[in-house]
Scaffold this motif. Structure first.
Motif, short mmCIF file in Angstrom:
data_model
loop_
_atom_site.label_atom_id
_atom_site.label_comp_id
_atom_site.label_asym_id
_atom_site.label_seq_id
_atom_site.Cartn_x
_atom_site.Cartn_y
_atom_site.Cartn_z
N ASN A 1 -7.52 2.24 2.19
CA ASN A 1 -6.31 2.50 1.40
C ASN A 1 -5.45 3.56 2.07
O ASN A 1 -4.24 3.38 2.25
N GLN B 1 0.80 -1.22 0.00
CA GLN B 1 0.00 0.00 0.00
C GLN B 1 0.84 1.28 0.00
O GLN B 1 0.30 2.38 -0.15
N CYS C 1 -0.82 6.72 -0.86
CA CYS C 1 -0.54 5.40 -1.41
C CYS C 1 0.26 5.44 -2.71
O CYS C 1 0.64 4.37 -3.23
N ALA D 1 -3.45 -1.43 -2.77
CA ALA D 1 -3.73 -1.02 -1.40
C ALA D 1 -4.98 -1.67 -0.82
O ALA D 1 -5.35 -1.38 0.32
N GLU D 2 -5.62 -2.56 -1.58
CA GLU D 2 -6.74 -3.30 -1.01
C GLU D 2 -6.23 -4.36 -0.03
O GLU D 2 -5.03 -4.63 0.05
N ASN E 1 -5.75 -2.94 -7.46
CA ASN E 1 -5.46 -1.86 -6.53
C ASN E 1 -4.60 -2.47 -5.42
O ASN E 1 -5.10 -3.21 -4.56
N ARG F 1 -6.32 3.48 -6.59
CA ARG F 1 -5.56 3.28 -5.36
C ARG F 1 -5.49 4.57 -4.55
O ARG F 1 -5.23 5.64 -5.08
#
Length: 539
Positions: A445, A325, A458, A343-344, A341, A439
């Protein structure tokens, strides 16, 4: 341990039987979070929460995989469990009031539902200290675990903040003094602290504990179930006056159950888990042999996490929980393209890996960063500055290239595609945007990014050579497929009837959350709640 403590406090005679030589299981290796909506500590800290919202949230994630009476029992008993353990045991939770749920855009999502555990001084265990399972070596800094939350951030910012540098100096000085004085660090954090606090309570309550004592057979005929246990070189038949609770940690290291219940293993992909090697599906096999039903109709069969393999020989792995992330990282598939993404949550990341893998190929991905990011945040098992990267490059754990094309050659991905991916990402990351995957667009996030980095916590371009990558495979933080139970944690047979005197909790019971992972602590929260419910029902 939660079931044993609850039953013992109700006056029952309890025997805790452990297959390995250490107490604590996966809990002792974990981050130690517990997802418990509407818990009293969050309420006391001013967090507004409601079990109806939490129910809607879980249902939005797991849909028709939810067992509604089971979910209701969890949501109702969760706050009771927290109050009970605070009032009667050595367990001390801390509310993570700023920690958002993993899917903040879903109906009913909230903040502050995760509990952490206060650090613990292992000297309080006395001569029993060696009984406790140690934390994962690869998740420590010189044998020292870093507490989830603010403490981790102090270590990441130590080279840029005088306040953080002072904090880190104090923590490391205590650790070194402990090692000189006692031969080990005394300060336990995260799941290791939770396991230690539960173990201290068991010892204080004089609960009998047998270690190196696997259960080989169960008999549930009649009113008093029996277990055949290997103990001190003999087969001992133990008769349970009230019942037997299975809590054997699921099946993260059982190849037969993986082949049966993990779709990616059935198609030939590797699976690597950081869970203890002894977690080999004993509870599921014993429960099935006794007439119980293993429920596999869940949204997911395990709590997925991307892992990197540190040593192929030992299959020691590093779970990627907090690096993906951060600014300056991207994940790419076999073609060299981004696919998710980054950062999930870890649980959401793995299905994206699967979807990005062409049919017939083993599932893998690569986590990539530049020199600035790896020195600032680390990359998997490779720690940030000032710790060296050389050993990880020499072992092959890290791949490095002076240009994106050179790194692509080491990863066997198309260099032109990879260069195009980097250039396209960099152009928008410079201004804090990710039009492909969004993101940095959710509260979760942002929470997992770097709050000191702007405009998007991020996102940062990858521009500072050399470039680095690690290979990601599929792993788990706990298995979800397990024995079907009722709201008291009693094991049920194929007709929905309780199997006499047999209970299952933790990762041996089918996920109360329907195989979804709503927030940090989605395995440990239900584990302690249903341990509490099982112990209470037994009494």
């Amino acid at each position: 341990m939660a079931a044993a403590v609850t039953a013992r406090l109700a006056g029952l005679d309890v025997l805790l039987v452990e297959k390995t030589d250490r107490i604590g299981g996966t809990t002792a290796l974990s981050g130690g979070g517990l997802w418990v909506p509407a818990n009293p500590l969050a309420r006391a800290a001013g967090v507004e929460d409601d079990v109806d919202d939490a129910r809607r949230y879980v249902e939005s994630l797991a849909g028709n995989h939810v067992d509604h009476p089971l979910l209701d029992a969890f949501l109702t008993a969760g706050p009771e469990m927290v109050s009970f353990f605070h009032a009667n045991t050595d367990v001390r939770f801390v509310s993570a009031t700023r920690f958002p749920d993993y899917h903040p855009g879903r109906p009913g999502a909230g903040t502050g539902r995760t509990l952490l555990t206060e650090p613990f001084d292992s000297r309080e265990l006395g001569e029993a200290r060696p009984m406790l399972r140690e934390p994962l070596r690869q998740m420590t800094l010189g044998g020292m675990t870093l507490a989830s939350g603010d403490e981790l951030w102090h270590f990441l910012r130590a080279s840029r903040s005088a306040r953080s540098a002072l904090y880190v100096a104090r923590v490391m000085a205590r650790h070194q003094l402990d090692r000189m004085r006692y031969g080990y660090g005394t300060r336990l954090t995260n799941g290791n602290a939770l396991a230690a606090r539960l173990l201290k309570t068991l010892l204080r309550l004089e609960v009998k504990i047998w270690r190196r004592a696997p259960v080989t057979e169960l008999s549930v005929d009649g009113d008093s179930p029996e277990a055949l246990v290997e103990h001190d070189g003999a087969q001992v038949r133990v008769e349970a006056r009230r019942g037997i609770v299975l809590a054997c940690g699921g099946f993260p290291h059982d190849q037969a159950l993986q082949q049966r219940l993990f779709p990616h293993v059935r198609t030939g992909s590797e699976h690597a888990s950081p869970a203890p090697a002894g977690n080999q599906g004993d509870g599921l096999r014993l429960g099935e042999a006794a007439g119980g039903l293993v429920r596999s109709d869940l949204a997911h069969a395990a709590a997925w996490v991307p892992v990197s393999v540190i040593s192929e020989r030992e299959r020691s792995v590093f779970p990627h929980l907090v690096d993906r992330q951060k600014p300056g990282f991207i994940a790419i598939d076999r073609s060299g393209r981004r696919f998710v993404n980054e950062a999930e949550s870890y649980h959401a990341f793995v299905p994206a890996m699967v979807a990005a893998t062409p049919p017939g190929m083993s599932v893998l991905a690569y986590l990539v960063c530049d020199q600035r990011a790896i020195r600032k945040y680390g990359l998997g098992y490779a720690k940030p500055w000032p710790l060296p990267l050389g050993p990880h490059l020499k072992s092959g754990y890290l791949k490095r290239g002076n240009t994106p094309e050179e790194l692509a050659a080491h990863l066997a991905v198309d260099p032109n595609v990879f260069r195009e991916t980097i250039d396209r990402f960099n152009a928008r990351a410079e201004v804090g945007q990710d039009p492909e995957f969004g993101r940095g667009s959710t509260a979760y996030n942002k929470f997992m990014g770097d709050p000191s980095h702007a405009p998007n916590p991020c996102l940062a371009p990858l521009r500072t050579p050399p470039y680095y990558a690690v290979c990601l495979e599929i792993g788990d933080l706990g298995t979800f497929a397990g024995l079907k139970v009722d709201a008291h944690a009693r094991v049920l047979d194929r007709k929905g009837r309780p199997v006499g005197g047999l209970y299952a909790v933790g990762n041996d019971m089918a996920s109360v959350l329907g195989g979804s992972y709503p927030g940090a602590g989605s395995t440990l929260g239900p584990a302690m709640v249903f341990g509490f419910l099982a112990g209470r029902h037994l009494s």
